[in-house]
Design a protein around this motif. Structure first.
Motif, mmCIF file in Angstrom:
data_model
loop_
_atom_site.group_PDB
_atom_site.id
_atom_site.type_symbol
_atom_site.label_atom_id
_atom_site.label_comp_id
_atom_site.label_asym_id
_atom_site.label_seq_id
_atom_site.Cartn_x
_atom_site.Cartn_y
_atom_site.Cartn_z
ATOM 1 N N SER A 40 15.349 31.801 0.552
ATOM 2 C CA SER A 40 16.313 31.989 1.642
ATOM 3 C C SER A 40 16.659 30.841 2.206
ATOM 4 N N LYS A 41 16.979 29.657 1.644
ATOM 5 C CA LYS A 41 17.235 28.449 2.343
ATOM 6 C C LYS A 41 18.756 28.135 1.935
ATOM 7 N N VAL A 42 19.352 27.552 2.940
ATOM 8 C CA VAL A 42 20.729 27.113 2.737
ATOM 9 C C VAL A 42 20.731 25.599 2.755
ATOM 10 N N LYS A 43 20.992 24.662 1.860
ATOM 11 C CA LYS A 43 21.279 23.240 2.060
ATOM 12 C C LYS A 43 22.373 22.841 1.950
ATOM 13 N N THR A 44 22.967 21.797 2.958
ATOM 14 C CA THR A 44 24.411 21.399 2.907
ATOM 15 C C THR A 44 24.414 19.917 3.111
ATOM 16 N N GLU A 45 25.443 19.563 2.509
ATOM 17 C CA GLU A 45 25.809 18.059 2.818
ATOM 18 C C GLU A 45 27.213 18.145 3.519
ATOM 19 N N PHE A 46 27.418 17.358 4.727
ATOM 20 C CA PHE A 46 28.662 17.381 5.241
ATOM 21 C C PHE A 46 28.977 16.195 5.924
ATOM 22 N N ASP A 47 30.450 16.003 6.283
ATOM 23 C CA ASP A 47 30.866 14.835 6.905
ATOM 24 C C ASP A 47 30.728 15.034 8.501
ATOM 25 N N ASP A 48 29.556 14.431 9.098
ATOM 26 C CA ASP A 48 29.464 14.623 10.573
ATOM 27 C C ASP A 48 30.505 14.119 11.499
ATOM 28 N N THR A 49 31.640 13.389 11.098
ATOM 29 C CA THR A 49 32.827 13.286 11.850
ATOM 30 C C THR A 49 33.614 14.525 11.892
ATOM 31 N N GLN A 50 33.494 15.627 10.997
ATOM 32 C CA GLN A 50 34.327 16.690 10.930
ATOM 33 C C GLN A 50 33.600 18.149 11.469
ATOM 34 N N THR A 51 32.380 18.168 11.447
ATOM 35 C CA THR A 51 31.783 19.250 11.393
ATOM 36 C C THR A 51 30.184 18.799 11.975
ATOM 37 N N ASN A 52 29.524 19.886 12.371
ATOM 38 C CA ASN A 52 27.796 19.535 12.689
ATOM 39 C C ASN A 52 27.096 20.822 12.454
ATOM 40 N N ALA A 53 25.891 20.372 12.371
ATOM 41 C CA ALA A 53 24.909 21.604 11.753
ATOM 42 C C ALA A 53 25.007 22.958 12.725
ATOM 43 N N GLU A 54 25.263 22.479 14.118
ATOM 44 C CA GLU A 54 25.379 23.883 14.741
ATOM 45 C C GLU A 54 26.709 24.674 14.243
ATOM 46 N N LYS A 55 27.660 24.153 14.295
ATOM 47 C CA LYS A 55 28.667 24.820 13.620
ATOM 48 C C LYS A 55 28.543 25.604 12.324
ATOM 49 N N LEU A 56 27.829 25.107 11.391
ATOM 50 C CA LEU A 56 27.492 25.697 10.184
ATOM 51 C C LEU A 56 26.488 26.748 10.449
ATOM 52 N N LYS A 57 25.664 26.567 11.231
ATOM 53 C CA LYS A 57 24.542 27.612 11.582
ATOM 54 C C LYS A 57 25.453 28.664 12.395
ATOM 55 N N LEU A 58 26.399 28.564 12.933
ATOM 56 C CA LEU A 58 27.145 29.535 13.687
ATOM 57 C C LEU A 58 28.021 30.260 12.715
ATOM 58 N N THR A 59 28.312 29.607 11.580
ATOM 59 C CA THR A 59 29.148 30.455 10.522
ATOM 60 C C THR A 59 28.333 31.458 9.743
ATOM 61 N N ILE A 60 27.100 30.639 9.398
ATOM 62 C CA ILE A 60 26.124 31.536 8.761
ATOM 63 C C ILE A 60 25.748 32.959 9.553
ATOM 64 N N GLU A 61 25.613 32.544 10.763
ATOM 65 C CA GLU A 61 25.290 33.878 11.904
ATOM 66 C C GLU A 61 26.375 34.831 11.799
ATOM 67 N N ASN A 62 27.574 34.277 12.037
ATOM 68 C CA ASN A 62 28.875 35.166 11.982
ATOM 69 C C ASN A 62 29.086 35.922 10.990
ATOM 70 N N LEU A 63 28.355 35.631 9.633
ATOM 71 C CA LEU A 63 28.494 36.342 8.552
ATOM 72 C C LEU A 63 27.643 37.434 8.547
ATOM 73 N N GLY A 64 26.610 37.525 9.510
ATOM 74 C CA GLY A 64 25.637 38.457 9.523
ATOM 75 C C GLY A 64 24.238 38.160 9.151
ATOM 76 N N TYR A 65 23.773 36.819 9.097
ATOM 77 C CA TYR A 65 22.479 36.373 8.428
ATOM 78 C C TYR A 65 21.852 35.856 9.756
ATOM 79 N N THR A 66 20.466 35.886 9.796
ATOM 80 C CA THR A 66 19.721 35.218 11.202
ATOM 81 C C THR A 66 18.945 33.869 10.682
ATOM 82 N N VAL A 67 19.477 32.988 11.137
ATOM 83 C CA VAL A 67 18.840 31.476 10.826
ATOM 84 C C VAL A 67 17.785 31.551 11.686
ATOM 85 N N LEU A 68 16.596 31.299 11.154
ATOM 86 C CA LEU A 68 15.364 31.277 11.713
ATOM 87 C C LEU A 68 15.037 29.778 12.212
#
Length: 73
Positions: A40-68
């Motif tokens: 139950s892990k999600v691993k991502t690589e991203f351009d930190d000038t365009q997004t950040n980990a908090e935005k990705l976390k919110l995207t996951i949570e908006n899908l209905g999943y709980t990020v521990l």
């Protein structure tokens, strides 16, 4: 390039994996996404000038999943 790993509550079906991967892959600045069903892990690589980990976390949570926890490197 930044990396973030999110620990989710246990995923219940393979469809969850596809839903998370397809949504995050479409997010601006995301280069790669890997969802590990067994741990139950999600691993991502991203351009930190365009997004950040908090935005990705919110995207996951908006899908209905709980990020521990999240880890950024």
């Amino acid at each position: 390039m930044a990396k973030a790993e999110f620990q989710l509550e246990p995923l219940t079906c393979p469809t969850c994996v596809k839903k998370i991967e397809s949504t995050l892959t479409k997010a601006k600045g995301v280069d790669s996404v890997k969802v590990l069903f067994s741990s139950s892990k999600v691993k991502t690589e991203f351009d930190d000038t365009q997004t950040n980990a908090e935005k990705l976390k919110l995207t996951i949570e908006n899908l209905g999943y709980t990020v521990l926890t999240s880890k950024v490197s």
